[in-house]
Design a protein around this motif. Structure first.
Motif, mmCIF file in Angstrom:
data_model
loop_
_atom_site.group_PDB
_atom_site.id
_atom_site.type_symbol
_atom_site.label_atom_id
_atom_site.label_comp_id
_atom_site.label_asym_id
_atom_site.label_seq_id
_atom_site.Cartn_x
_atom_site.Cartn_y
_atom_site.Cartn_z
ATOM 1 N N LEU A 163 43.624 24.434 78.332
ATOM 2 C CA LEU A 163 43.116 25.559 79.144
ATOM 3 C C LEU A 163 43.860 25.624 80.475
ATOM 4 O O LEU A 163 44.266 26.697 80.926
ATOM 5 C CB LEU A 163 41.613 25.382 79.405
ATOM 6 C CG LEU A 163 40.662 25.676 78.243
ATOM 7 C CD1 LEU A 163 39.266 25.140 78.549
ATOM 8 C CD2 LEU A 163 40.595 27.177 77.953
ATOM 9 N N GLY A 166 47.100 27.211 80.510
ATOM 10 C CA GLY A 166 47.111 28.664 80.320
ATOM 11 C C GLY A 166 46.912 29.125 78.890
ATOM 12 O O GLY A 166 47.045 30.308 78.580
ATOM 13 N N LYS A 167 46.586 28.191 77.991
ATOM 14 C CA LYS A 167 46.340 28.584 76.594
ATOM 15 C C LYS A 167 44.986 29.309 76.516
ATOM 16 O O LYS A 167 44.041 28.943 77.205
ATOM 17 C CB LYS A 167 46.290 27.344 75.693
ATOM 18 C CG LYS A 167 47.587 26.537 75.645
ATOM 19 C CD LYS A 167 48.553 27.120 74.642
ATOM 20 C CE LYS A 167 49.712 26.189 74.318
ATOM 21 N NZ LYS A 167 50.543 25.787 75.438
ATOM 22 N N ASN A 168 44.919 30.340 75.652
ATOM 23 C CA ASN A 168 43.640 31.027 75.496
ATOM 24 C C ASN A 168 42.853 30.426 74.324
ATOM 25 O O ASN A 168 43.354 29.560 73.606
ATOM 26 C CB ASN A 168 43.845 32.539 75.311
ATOM 27 C CG ASN A 168 44.660 32.877 74.064
ATOM 28 O OD1 ASN A 168 44.542 32.202 73.046
ATOM 29 N ND2 ASN A 168 45.479 33.918 74.139
ATOM 30 N N SER A 169 41.630 30.902 74.139
ATOM 31 C CA SER A 169 40.745 30.335 73.106
ATOM 32 C C SER A 169 41.346 30.437 71.713
ATOM 33 O O SER A 169 41.207 29.520 70.903
ATOM 34 C CB SER A 169 39.390 31.053 73.118
ATOM 35 O OG SER A 169 38.738 30.783 74.324
ATOM 36 N N ASP A 170 42.007 31.564 71.441
ATOM 37 C CA ASP A 170 42.660 31.769 70.130
ATOM 38 C C ASP A 170 43.678 30.671 69.870
ATOM 39 O O ASP A 170 43.714 30.071 68.794
ATOM 40 C CB ASP A 170 43.413 33.119 70.104
ATOM 41 C CG ASP A 170 42.493 34.247 69.710
ATOM 42 O OD1 ASP A 170 41.316 33.957 69.462
ATOM 43 O OD2 ASP A 170 42.946 35.403 69.676
ATOM 44 N N GLU A 171 44.545 30.448 70.866
ATOM 45 C CA GLU A 171 45.623 29.462 70.713
ATOM 46 C C GLU A 171 45.066 28.051 70.553
ATOM 47 O O GLU A 171 45.543 27.272 69.713
ATOM 48 C CB GLU A 171 46.559 29.517 71.931
ATOM 49 C CG GLU A 171 47.363 30.811 72.022
ATOM 50 C CD GLU A 171 48.080 30.957 73.361
ATOM 51 O OE1 GLU A 171 49.300 31.222 73.356
ATOM 52 O OE2 GLU A 171 47.433 30.821 74.417
ATOM 53 N N SER A 173 42.070 27.213 69.493
ATOM 54 C CA SER A 173 41.390 27.179 68.189
ATOM 55 C C SER A 173 42.401 26.902 67.082
ATOM 56 O O SER A 173 42.172 26.079 66.190
ATOM 57 C CB SER A 173 40.690 28.521 67.962
ATOM 58 O OG SER A 173 40.309 28.665 66.627
ATOM 59 N N GLN A 180 36.614 29.265 67.439
ATOM 60 C CA GLN A 180 36.625 29.749 68.819
ATOM 61 C C GLN A 180 35.292 29.458 69.499
ATOM 62 O O GLN A 180 35.238 29.213 70.696
ATOM 63 C CB GLN A 180 36.913 31.250 68.841
ATOM 64 C CG GLN A 180 38.369 31.562 68.524
ATOM 65 C CD GLN A 180 38.687 33.034 68.670
ATOM 66 O OE1 GLN A 180 38.194 33.690 69.565
ATOM 67 N NE2 GLN A 180 39.506 33.554 67.774
ATOM 68 N N ALA A 184 34.714 27.533 72.969
ATOM 69 C CA ALA A 184 33.873 28.071 74.049
ATOM 70 C C ALA A 184 32.831 27.040 74.488
ATOM 71 O O ALA A 184 32.571 26.872 75.687
ATOM 72 C CB ALA A 184 33.190 29.356 73.582
ATOM 73 N N HIS A 187 34.561 24.461 76.516
ATOM 74 C CA HIS A 187 34.907 25.068 77.807
ATOM 75 C C HIS A 187 33.722 24.977 78.766
ATOM 76 O O HIS A 187 33.860 24.543 79.918
ATOM 77 C CB HIS A 187 35.302 26.538 77.565
ATOM 78 C CG HIS A 187 36.001 27.165 78.733
ATOM 79 N ND1 HIS A 187 36.648 28.366 78.666
ATOM 80 C CD2 HIS A 187 36.144 26.754 80.022
ATOM 81 C CE1 HIS A 187 37.166 28.662 79.852
ATOM 82 N NE2 HIS A 187 36.874 27.697 80.686
ATOM 83 N N ALA A 199 38.670 29.721 86.054
ATOM 84 C CA ALA A 199 39.936 29.256 85.462
ATOM 85 C C ALA A 199 40.864 28.733 86.555
ATOM 86 O O ALA A 199 41.578 27.752 86.361
ATOM 87 C CB ALA A 199 40.606 30.409 84.713
#
Length: 214
Positions: A163, A166-171, A173, A180, A184, A187, A199
């Motif tokens: 996180l 800079g990775k998002n939840s999709d990446e 996951s 996801q 979450a 997170h 963030a």
């Protein structure tokens, strides 16, 4: 394990590093590199084909990374002996790796002989930690400095690092092969444990503690 030869799997995403390590290890009596992997995924896949005595694993590799690959290997092969060989000299990385089941932690900045000793010790079922890291861990416990990062589980630590990068939840996951919703949940738990809200807070915290570069 053969009495004569310690069979080693090398996992590092840099071909030059693997080739240098392979050459140096095989010059030592009783050590043999039986396989190489350039990612955590590949290390996990080929571990079962070779069942090495010791796996020398980098932490920072593309894809799932060394911590997650180690977690999966140990979950499937309980007797796996994994030695982390990393550029990270941060105590948090070493503590999380050891908490996750690593039998040793050696820094890439140390003398090569230290790695050879570590491979042999880990092959015998012992634990080996680089002297520089061991000293930092000892000092931390001596002054009673319980680093807040140590409150995180190895999986939470890995999600936090991704996180902060800079990775998002999709990446995340996709990389860790979890839903996801699970990302979450992690997170939320991470923010609670570390007392962070946004963030930006997470990135600042990660930079301050040397987990990512600013």
């Amino acid at each position: 394990m053969s009495e004569d030869v310690v069979r080693v799997l090398l996992a590092d995403d840099h071909a030059v590093v693997r080739s240098g390590l392979c050459r140096l290890l095989e010059q030592k009596p009783g050590l043999e590199v039986v396989a190489e992997a350039e990612s955590g995924e590949e290390a996990y896949q080929i571990f079962g084909e070779h069942l090495p005595d010791v796996t020398v694993m980098d932490l920072s590799m593309p894809g799932m990374g060394g911590l997650e690959a180690m977690r999966r290997i140990i979950a499937r092969y309980r007797t796996a002996r994994i030695l982390i060989f990393s550029m990270h000299e941060n105590v948090a990385f070493a503590m999380q790796a050891l908490k996750g089941g690593a039998r040793g932690y050696v820094t890439k900045t140390g003398a090569f002989d230290e790695l050879v000793t570590a491979v042999r010790e880990v092959a015998q079922g012992k634990t080996f930690i680089s002297s520089s890291i061991a000293q930092k861990i000892a000092l931390q416990s001596l002054v009673g400095d319980t680093d807040v990062i140590n409150q995180l589980s190895p999986r939470e630590f890995e999600v936090f690092r991704l996180l902060a990068e800079g990775k998002n939840s999709d990446e995340i996951s996709d990389l860790l092969k979890i839903s996801q919703k699970t990302v979450a949940n992690y997170h939320t738990m991470i923010k609670q444990k570390l007392g962070l809200s946004t963030a930006v807070d997470m990135v600042r915290f990660a930079i301050k503690h040397g987990l990512i570069e600013g």
